[in-house]
Structure formats: structure tokens, C-alpha cells
Design a protein around this motif. Structure first.
Motif, PDB file in Angstrom:
ATOM      1  N   VAL A 156      -4.726  33.390 -25.097  1.00 60.39           N
ATOM      2  CA  VAL A 156      -3.302  32.643 -24.834  1.00 60.39           C
ATOM      3  C   VAL A 156      -3.635  31.138 -24.840  1.00 60.39           C
ATOM      4  N   ALA A 157      -4.729  30.788 -24.546  1.00 58.47           N
ATOM      5  CA  ALA A 157      -5.103  29.348 -24.328  1.00 58.47           C
ATOM      6  C   ALA A 157      -4.635  28.530 -25.505  1.00 58.47           C
ATOM      7  N   ASP A 158      -4.823  28.868 -26.660  1.00 54.57           N
ATOM      8  CA  ASP A 158      -4.738  28.086 -27.799  1.00 54.57           C
ATOM      9  C   ASP A 158      -3.218  27.874 -28.269  1.00 54.57           C
ATOM     10  N   ILE A 159      -2.459  28.816 -27.613  1.00 51.98           N
ATOM     11  CA  ILE A 159      -1.035  28.886 -28.135  1.00 51.98           C
ATOM     12  C   ILE A 159      -0.351  28.394 -27.373  1.00 51.98           C
ATOM     13  N   PHE A 160      -0.161  28.437 -25.702  1.00 50.01           N
ATOM     14  CA  PHE A 160       0.687  27.884 -24.812  1.00 50.01           C
ATOM     15  C   PHE A 160      -0.293  27.109 -23.876  1.00 50.01           C
ATOM     16  N   SER A 161       0.833  26.038 -23.234  1.00 54.86           N
ATOM     17  CA  SER A 161       0.275  25.288 -22.224  1.00 54.86           C
ATOM     18  C   SER A 161      -0.009  26.177 -21.037  1.00 54.86           C
ATOM     19  N   ALA A 162      -1.011  25.788 -20.471  1.00 57.24           N
ATOM     20  CA  ALA A 162      -1.430  26.381 -18.994  1.00 57.24           C
ATOM     21  C   ALA A 162      -0.402  26.912 -18.289  1.00 57.24           C
ATOM     22  N   GLU A 163       0.660  25.817 -18.189  1.00 57.93           N
ATOM     23  CA  GLU A 163       1.925  26.581 -17.290  1.00 57.93           C
ATOM     24  C   GLU A 163       2.685  27.585 -17.775  1.00 57.93           C
ATOM     25  N   LYS A 164       2.941  27.378 -19.257  1.00 55.94           N
ATOM     26  CA  LYS A 164       3.715  28.517 -19.880  1.00 55.94           C
ATOM     27  C   LYS A 164       2.807  29.876 -19.867  1.00 55.94           C
ATOM     28  N   ARG A 165       1.362  29.683 -19.959  1.00 54.62           N
ATOM     29  CA  ARG A 165       0.674  30.890 -20.037  1.00 54.62           C
ATOM     30  C   ARG A 165       0.795  31.563 -18.702  1.00 54.62           C
ATOM     31  N   SER A 166       0.596  30.913 -17.574  1.00 56.03           N
ATOM     32  CA  SER A 166       0.706  31.784 -16.463  1.00 56.03           C
ATOM     33  C   SER A 166       2.065  32.252 -16.159  1.00 56.03           C
ATOM     34  N   GLN A 167       3.073  31.781 -16.623  1.00 59.27           N
ATOM     35  CA  GLN A 167       4.260  32.131 -16.449  1.00 59.27           C
ATOM     36  C   GLN A 167       4.508  33.493 -17.118  1.00 59.27           C
ATOM     37  N   ILE A 168       3.569  33.503 -18.387  1.00 69.75           N
ATOM     38  CA  ILE A 168       3.765  34.749 -18.749  1.00 69.75           C
ATOM     39  C   ILE A 168       3.020  35.704 -18.415  1.00 69.75           C
ATOM     40  N   MET A 169       1.645  35.737 -17.956  1.00 65.57           N
ATOM     41  CA  MET A 169       0.758  36.431 -17.330  1.00 65.57           C
ATOM     42  C   MET A 169       1.276  37.148 -16.048  1.00 65.57           C
ATOM     43  N   SER A 170       2.195  36.241 -15.305  1.00 61.78           N
ATOM     44  CA  SER A 170       2.905  36.621 -14.055  1.00 61.78           C
ATOM     45  C   SER A 170       3.980  37.838 -14.272  1.00 61.78           C
ATOM     46  N   LYS A 171       4.286  37.986 -15.389  1.00 65.12           N
ATOM     47  CA  LYS A 171       5.364  38.950 -15.942  1.00 65.12           C
ATOM     48  C   LYS A 171       4.554  40.183 -16.410  1.00 65.12           C
ATOM     49  N   ILE A 172       3.372  40.334 -16.519  1.00 63.98           N
ATOM     50  CA  ILE A 172       2.587  41.255 -16.916  1.00 63.98           C
ATOM     51  C   ILE A 172       1.842  41.901 -15.801  1.00 63.98           C
ATOM     52  N   ARG A 173       2.091  43.260 -15.182  1.00 66.51           N
ATOM     53  CA  ARG A 173       1.384  43.768 -14.415  1.00 66.51           C
ATOM     54  C   ARG A 173      -0.097  44.241 -14.829  1.00 66.51           C
ATOM     55  N   SER A 174      -1.048  44.130 -13.942  1.00 65.56           N
ATOM     56  CA  SER A 174      -2.286  44.264 -14.624  1.00 65.56           C
ATOM     57  C   SER A 174      -2.665  45.880 -14.265  1.00 65.56           C
ATOM     58  N   SER A 175      -2.142  46.659 -13.681  1.00 65.76           N
ATOM     59  CA  SER A 175      -2.223  47.843 -13.096  1.00 65.76           C
ATOM     60  C   SER A 175      -1.094  48.631 -12.906  1.00 65.76           C
ATOM     61  N   GLY A 176      -1.346  49.998 -12.611  1.00 66.32           N
ATOM     62  CA  GLY A 176      -0.018  50.606 -12.314  1.00 66.32           C
ATOM     63  C   GLY A 176       1.027  50.987 -13.073  1.00 66.32           C
ATOM     64  N   THR A 177       0.539  50.806 -14.267  1.00 67.86           N
ATOM     65  CA  THR A 177       1.875  51.137 -15.397  1.00 67.86           C
ATOM     66  C   THR A 177       1.074  51.779 -16.630  1.00 67.86           C
ATOM     67  N   LYS A 178       1.519  52.601 -17.440  1.00 69.35           N
ATOM     68  CA  LYS A 178       1.304  53.160 -18.645  1.00 69.35           C
ATOM     69  C   LYS A 178       1.035  52.016 -19.751  1.00 69.35           C
ATOM     70  N   PRO A 179      -0.013  52.414 -20.685  1.00 68.95           N
ATOM     71  CA  PRO A 179      -0.276  51.227 -21.770  1.00 68.95           C
ATOM     72  C   PRO A 179       1.012  50.881 -22.638  1.00 68.95           C
ATOM     73  N   GLU A 180       1.556  52.023 -22.996  1.00 63.95           N
ATOM     74  CA  GLU A 180       2.949  51.709 -23.544  1.00 63.95           C
ATOM     75  C   GLU A 180       4.173  50.874 -23.060  1.00 63.95           C
ATOM     76  N   LEU A 181       4.011  51.020 -21.742  1.00 63.03           N
ATOM     77  CA  LEU A 181       4.865  50.264 -20.875  1.00 63.03           C
ATOM     78  C   LEU A 181       4.557  48.731 -20.779  1.00 63.03           C
ATOM     79  N   ARG A 182       3.111  48.731 -20.600  1.00 61.29           N
ATOM     80  CA  ARG A 182       2.385  47.262 -20.703  1.00 61.29           C
ATOM     81  C   ARG A 182       2.737  46.446 -21.914  1.00 61.29           C
ATOM     82  N   LEU A 183       2.512  47.279 -22.983  1.00 62.18           N
ATOM     83  CA  LEU A 183       2.667  46.860 -24.282  1.00 62.18           C
ATOM     84  C   LEU A 183       4.354  46.245 -24.565  1.00 62.18           C
ATOM     85  N   CYS A 184       5.191  46.950 -23.803  1.00 64.41           N
ATOM     86  CA  CYS A 184       6.547  46.522 -23.808  1.00 64.41           C
ATOM     87  C   CYS A 184       6.833  45.382 -22.897  1.00 64.41           C
TER      88      CYS A 184
END
Ligand SMILES: [Zn+2]
Length: 153
Positions: A1-29
Motif C-alpha cells: 500500500v505504501a506506494d499508493i497512500f500516505s502512511a496516515e491514509k494507509r493505517s486508516q484503510i488497514m484499520s477497517k480490515i479485520r485480520s482474523s475471524g472472518t471468511k476470505p470473501e468477507l475480507r475481500l469485501c
């Protein structure tokens, strides 16, 4: 993600994505929604499209699939079961044939189709996959004449 977003934007995006406890298709969504923003409509499990895509972004006419490593014969984790080969050999071959056909039908309908492996939708691979999805969405948005940045509605 580093080459596309600022560090701030990147962590904002990543914070919305759970890293466990959900099915792959839900994570893609979740990934698509985090990248595009909440105002974009994203449909899941669209039954009235060929192959029942896991994620559809109607405004971009995009269909995304989260392919299970076993059922879709991933080159890294796919394997042929040793027992009941008479069942599994044709079954898995049919899955692949059907994937190809459904993809063709979707493209004919004007959809851009992208597939993601189950193993790329979990754990430490999530970072890399979010970056890949970001590039894919950005390119598609530019083609559709929509604003150039992700996240803005
Ligand atoms: Zn795999």
C-alpha cells in the motif's frame, strides 16, 4: 500500500480490515469497502450473475472472487485427495472449467473480473493484497471517468 497512500491514509484503510475471524470473501469485501469508502455500494454473493461473484461493485462494473485454495486448485495449496479420486478428479476439473466459463460470461456483460486466492486474503498477505486491489480499483476508476483518488465518494 505504501506506494499508493500516505502512511496516515494507509493505517486508516488497514484499520477497517479485520485480520482474523472472518471468511476470505468477507475480507475481500471489507478491503474493497475500506479502499473505496462507505458511500460506494458493494454487493456480496450476487446470485443473478454468472458464478455468483463474492463481491460486485456495480458502479465500476467489477466482479471479484475469493477462490478457496482447495476447491479452485491453488498452485501452492491445492492437492488431489488420495481417496475417492473418481469423485475428486472430475469435480475439481469441473470447478476450473466453470470458473473460466463464468469469467467469460461476466466479461461479455462488460464486467471486469478479478480473482483472489484464499491464502492472499489472510494474515501477513493482507497488506500486499490491499495494495494490489487498490491498484486494480484505481485503474478501473480512471477508465470509468470517475475521480482519480480512492476513498473519496
Ligand atoms: Zn493457496
Amino acid at each position: 500500500v505504501a506506494d499508493i497512500f500516505s502512511a496516515e491514509k494507509r493505517s486508516q484503510i488497514m484499520s477497517k480490515i479485520r485480520s482474523s475471524g472472518t471468511k476470505p470473501e468477507l475480507r475481500l469485501c471489507e478491503m474493497a469497502q475500506a479502499l473505496l469508502g462507505r458511500r460506494w455500494r458493494i454487493d456480496q454473493n450476487v446470485r443473478d450473475l454468472p458464478g455468483q461473484p463474492d463481491v460486485v461493485i456495480p458502479a465500476l462494473r467489477m466482479a471479484l472472487f475469493a477462490d478457496g485454495c482447495f476447491y479452485h486448485c491453488c498452485p501452492k495449496h491445492g492437492h488431489m485427495p488420495k481417496s475417492r479420486r473418481e469423485y475428486w478428479v472430475p469435480k475439481l476439473a469441473n470447478n476450473l472449467k466453470r470458473d473460466t466459463l463464468n469469467e467469460r460470461y461476466l466479461r461479455r456483460k462488460g464486467y471486469s473480473v478479478r480473482r483472489f486466492w484464499e491464502h492472499d486474503l489472510k494474515g501477513t498477505r493482507i497488506n500486499v493484497t490491499v495494495a494490489r486491489l487498490a491498484r486494480i480499483l484505481l485503474r478501473r476508476r480512471q477508465k470509468s471517468g470517475r475521480p482519480r483518488t480512492l476513498g473519496s465518494a
